[in-house]
Design a protein around this motif. Structure first.
Motif, mmCIF file in Angstrom:
data_model
loop_
_atom_site.group_PDB
_atom_site.id
_atom_site.type_symbol
_atom_site.label_atom_id
_atom_site.label_comp_id
_atom_site.label_asym_id
_atom_site.label_seq_id
_atom_site.Cartn_x
_atom_site.Cartn_y
_atom_site.Cartn_z
ATOM 1 N N PHE A 227 14.674 0.534 -6.761
ATOM 2 C CA PHE A 227 14.821 1.668 -5.846
ATOM 3 C C PHE A 227 13.466 2.040 -5.229
ATOM 4 O O PHE A 227 13.328 2.169 -4.008
ATOM 5 N N ASN A 228 12.450 2.221 -6.082
ATOM 6 C CA ASN A 228 11.143 2.661 -5.614
ATOM 7 C C ASN A 228 10.232 1.506 -5.216
ATOM 8 O O ASN A 228 9.690 1.479 -4.111
ATOM 9 N N ALA A 229 10.041 0.560 -6.126
ATOM 10 C CA ALA A 229 9.106 -0.531 -5.837
ATOM 11 C C ALA A 229 9.615 -1.427 -4.712
ATOM 12 O O ALA A 229 8.826 -2.076 -4.017
ATOM 13 N N GLY A 230 10.927 -1.451 -4.492
ATOM 14 C CA GLY A 230 11.479 -2.264 -3.420
ATOM 15 C C GLY A 230 11.396 -1.619 -2.051
ATOM 16 O O GLY A 230 11.541 -2.302 -1.030
ATOM 17 N N SER A 231 11.127 -0.315 -2.006
ATOM 18 C CA SER A 231 11.221 0.398 -0.738
ATOM 19 C C SER A 231 10.094 0.071 0.237
ATOM 20 O O SER A 231 10.185 0.397 1.420
ATOM 21 N N GLY A 232 9.035 -0.567 -0.237
ATOM 22 C CA GLY A 232 7.990 -1.024 0.676
ATOM 23 C C GLY A 232 8.324 -2.337 1.346
ATOM 24 O O GLY A 232 7.624 -2.765 2.272
ATOM 25 N N LEU A 233 9.387 -2.998 0.873
ATOM 26 C CA LEU A 233 9.897 -4.262 1.427
ATOM 27 C C LEU A 233 8.913 -5.417 1.286
ATOM 28 O O LEU A 233 9.070 -6.454 1.931
ATOM 29 N N ASN A 234 7.911 -5.262 0.446
ATOM 30 C CA ASN A 234 6.931 -6.326 0.225
ATOM 31 C C ASN A 234 6.621 -6.447 -1.261
ATOM 32 O O ASN A 234 6.631 -5.445 -1.984
ATOM 33 N N ALA A 239 3.986 -2.016 -3.881
ATOM 34 C CA ALA A 239 5.118 -2.187 -4.795
ATOM 35 C C ALA A 239 4.656 -2.062 -6.243
ATOM 36 O O ALA A 239 5.324 -1.437 -7.071
ATOM 37 N N ALA A 240 3.503 -2.648 -6.546
ATOM 38 C CA ALA A 240 2.970 -2.564 -7.908
ATOM 39 C C ALA A 240 2.651 -1.117 -8.272
ATOM 40 O O ALA A 240 2.943 -0.663 -9.392
ATOM 41 N N ASN A 241 2.065 -0.377 -7.339
ATOM 42 C CA ASN A 241 1.764 1.027 -7.605
ATOM 43 C C ASN A 241 3.040 1.837 -7.787
ATOM 44 O O ASN A 241 3.138 2.674 -8.694
ATOM 45 N N ALA A 242 4.041 1.588 -6.931
ATOM 46 C CA ALA A 242 5.315 2.307 -7.049
ATOM 47 C C ALA A 242 5.960 2.028 -8.405
ATOM 48 O O ALA A 242 6.520 2.934 -9.042
ATOM 49 N N PHE A 243 5.870 0.788 -8.847
ATOM 50 C CA PHE A 243 6.402 0.396 -10.155
ATOM 51 C C PHE A 243 5.694 1.197 -11.261
ATOM 52 O O PHE A 243 6.341 1.791 -12.139
ATOM 53 N N LEU A 244 4.366 1.230 -11.186
ATOM 54 C CA LEU A 244 3.569 1.895 -12.220
ATOM 55 C C LEU A 244 3.808 3.399 -12.257
ATOM 56 O O LEU A 244 4.075 3.974 -13.322
ATOM 57 N N VAL A 245 3.694 4.060 -11.110
ATOM 58 C CA VAL A 245 3.814 5.527 -11.103
ATOM 59 C C VAL A 245 5.234 5.970 -11.420
ATOM 60 O O VAL A 245 5.445 7.050 -11.987
ATOM 61 N N THR A 246 6.233 5.155 -11.063
ATOM 62 C CA THR A 246 7.620 5.471 -11.419
ATOM 63 C C THR A 246 7.780 5.517 -12.930
ATOM 64 O O THR A 246 8.365 6.456 -13.490
ATOM 65 N N HIS A 247 7.242 4.514 -13.604
ATOM 66 C CA HIS A 247 7.363 4.452 -15.062
ATOM 67 C C HIS A 247 6.576 5.578 -15.730
ATOM 68 O O HIS A 247 7.077 6.233 -16.664
ATOM 69 N N VAL A 291 1.142 8.206 -4.062
ATOM 70 C CA VAL A 291 0.392 8.901 -5.113
ATOM 71 C C VAL A 291 -0.124 7.904 -6.147
ATOM 72 O O VAL A 291 0.442 6.825 -6.334
ATOM 73 N N ASP A 292 -1.217 8.300 -6.825
ATOM 74 C CA ASP A 292 -1.767 7.475 -7.893
ATOM 75 C C ASP A 292 -1.299 8.010 -9.242
ATOM 76 O O ASP A 292 -0.395 8.847 -9.310
ATOM 77 N N ILE A 293 -1.940 7.566 -10.312
ATOM 78 C CA ILE A 293 -1.470 7.950 -11.645
ATOM 79 C C ILE A 293 -1.691 9.440 -11.917
ATOM 80 O O ILE A 293 -0.945 10.040 -12.691
ATOM 81 N N ILE A 294 -2.698 10.059 -11.279
ATOM 82 C CA ILE A 294 -2.906 11.500 -11.462
ATOM 83 C C ILE A 294 -1.717 12.266 -10.879
ATOM 84 O O ILE A 294 -1.162 13.165 -11.519
ATOM 85 N N PHE A 348 -6.282 6.746 -1.437
ATOM 86 C CA PHE A 348 -6.602 5.717 -2.429
ATOM 87 C C PHE A 348 -5.444 4.736 -2.565
ATOM 88 O O PHE A 348 -5.631 3.556 -2.856
ATOM 89 N N ILE A 349 -4.227 5.241 -2.323
ATOM 90 C CA ILE A 349 -3.030 4.397 -2.363
ATOM 91 C C ILE A 349 -2.564 4.039 -0.955
ATOM 92 O O ILE A 349 -2.274 2.882 -0.659
ATOM 93 N N SER A 350 -2.489 5.015 -0.068
ATOM 94 C CA SER A 350 -1.945 4.773 1.274
ATOM 95 C C SER A 350 -2.924 4.030 2.177
ATOM 96 O O SER A 350 -2.534 3.516 3.223
ATOM 97 N N GLY A 351 -4.190 3.964 1.781
ATOM 98 C CA GLY A 351 -5.172 3.221 2.560
ATOM 99 C C GLY A 351 -5.933 4.092 3.541
ATOM 100 O O GLY A 351 -5.523 5.209 3.863
ATOM 101 N N GLU A 352 -7.056 3.578 4.010
ATOM 102 C CA GLU A 352 -7.868 4.313 4.971
ATOM 103 C C GLU A 352 -7.053 4.590 6.231
ATOM 104 O O GLU A 352 -6.436 3.702 6.800
ATOM 105 N N GLY A 353 -7.037 5.853 6.637
ATOM 106 C CA GLY A 353 -6.227 6.245 7.777
ATOM 107 C C GLY A 353 -4.808 6.592 7.404
ATOM 108 O O GLY A 353 -4.022 7.028 8.252
#
Length: 420
Positions: A227-234, A239-247, A291-294, A348-353
């Protein structure tokens, strides 16, 4: 299709898996989670409602739902109806071939089915609010109407190029489209359907199978990664961050609810821990790509506290019968998660800009999240009220008192879940 664009096999393989994971959230996830929470005489009615949703919504989505959300002809032509729906150009998947690619360089057919799973689970969440007292025929008509007139417009506004997306609202995987939308509708349905005949304020009815509740939670937790990690379509770092923060958010939320349950009710309960985990899954959904782990930690900490208060204090005070706390967990969890996304989003997650929240200096993003949340609440509440009235007038919503007392399984479906 641009012939220079080449299909990405890695992304494609991941999105096939993610699509399967999201389907697991409804069958068997919601079916077992809600089915375990109701009484023995109504478990099959929950299972049948989940099966109905999967089949009916899939047909609607492929026939015209996908086109209304992600089509482009009305928007590109400048039609005023582009505000409401995307277009008719992809009705019955017109023009989509095995070679058509979507974002992520995956087959568009996979994207169609991935989004279909979101359209499926959203009305499935609502059924927890009026479980044990609604006609199957009424549920069928309401689900069809709600999917067409509530889910599809909201999905277009947020994900299909509609005004909320253009405004800059962040909803990575369904905080507004899925959880606020379903949760507010759940509250309206619970109030309008009325209390169960034997419902007593402040005295929850005992779940008939807590093992089912745990199994349903496990399937939801597992499926939520798709549901979450797949929503970036890549298959990438987002996707790795979404996987981590979801858990992480889910673990924090489960422990937080368990601790509050332990303090408030003197015992840590399995149902409480499972409910807390779901609240964390709900709240991290809109934020998982930014979002990051914080942020994940604090979203997982704050959300179950508010949801617990809604379930344990506000619901008894206002005396509405939200059978399985669909509003208290999904509605409130979605609202909290959507707003906190505007606090904890970070470049830090969404990237510069990329987007950032109030914690990192952008208060404007927080206001955008609040506005999108309010719009979602109002639209869902008003439309659900109208659709309830229409459905009740045409086929009826509430079962007869005798049917409710004896159980929906026997009277509505002619079956019993267990041998006696």
């Amino acid at each position: 299709m641009d012939t220079n664009i080449i299909l990405d096999t890695g992304n494609t393989a991941w999105m096939i898996v993610a699509t399967l994971l999201v389907l697991l959230m409804t069958i068997p996830g919601i079916a077992l989670f809600y089915g375990g929470l109701v009484r023995q005489k109504n478990v099959l009615s929950i299972i049948m409602q989940c099966m109905l949703i999967v089949c009916a919504v899939t047909i609607i989505w492929i026939a015209f739902g996908y086109s209304f959300v992600f089509g482009t002809d009305l928007m590109e032509s400048g039609s005023r109806w582009g505000f409401l729906i995307g277009g008719f150009d992809k009705v019955l998947l017109n023009g989509i071939t095995t070679g058509s690619l979507s974002a992520g360089n995956i087959p568009e057919l996979i994207f169609v089915l991935f989004q279909c799973m979101f359209a499926i689970i959203t009305p499935a969440l609502i059924l927890g609010a009026f479980a044990e007292r609604i006609k199957f025929s009424g549920f069928l008509l309401f689900t069809v109407l709600w999917s067409i007139l509530v889910y599809i417009p909201m999905a277009h506004w947020v994900w299909g190029g509609g005004f909320l997306q253009q405004m800059g609202a962040i909803d990575f995987a369904g905080g507004t489209v899925v959880h606020i939308n379903a949760g507010i509708s759940a509250l309206v349905m619970a109030i309008m359907a009325g209390k169960r005949s034997d419902y007593k304020i402040g005295h929850p009815m005992t779940p008939h199978n807590i093992t089912f509740v745990f199994l349903g939670t496990a399937f939801l937790w597992l499926g939520w990664f798709g549901f979450n990690a797949g929503s970036g379509l890549n298959a990438d770092g987002i996707a790795a961050n979404a996987f981590l923060v979801t858990h992480l958010a889910t673990c924090v939320a489960a422990l937080t609810w368990m601790a509050v349950d332990w303090i408030h009710n003197k015992k840590p309960t399995t149902v409480g821990a499972c409910t807390g985990a779901v609240s964390g899954l709900v709240a991290i959904t809109p934020a998982a790509g930014t979002v990051d782990i914080i942020g994940a930690f604090f979203i997982g900490l704050i959300t179950p506290l508010i949801c617990f208060y809604m379930v344990a204090v506000i619901k008894p005070r206002f005396k509405y019968d939200d059978t399985l706390d669909a509003f208290g967990v999904h509605g409130i969890g979605g609202i909290v998660g959507s707003i906190l996304t505007g606090v904890f989003a970070t470049q830090f997650i969404s990237g510069e800009g990329g987007v950032k929240g109030a914690l990192y200096g952008d208060w404007h993003q927080l206001w955008i999240q609040i506005i999108a949340t309010v719009i979602s609440i109002v639209f869902s509440a008003v439309m659900t009220y109208i659709l309830f009235k229409i459905t009740d007038r045409l086929v009826g919503i509430r079962v007869d008192k005798r049917v409710e007392e004896e159980g929906l399984d026997i009277y509505e479906h002619g079956e019993s879940a267990y041998s006696h």
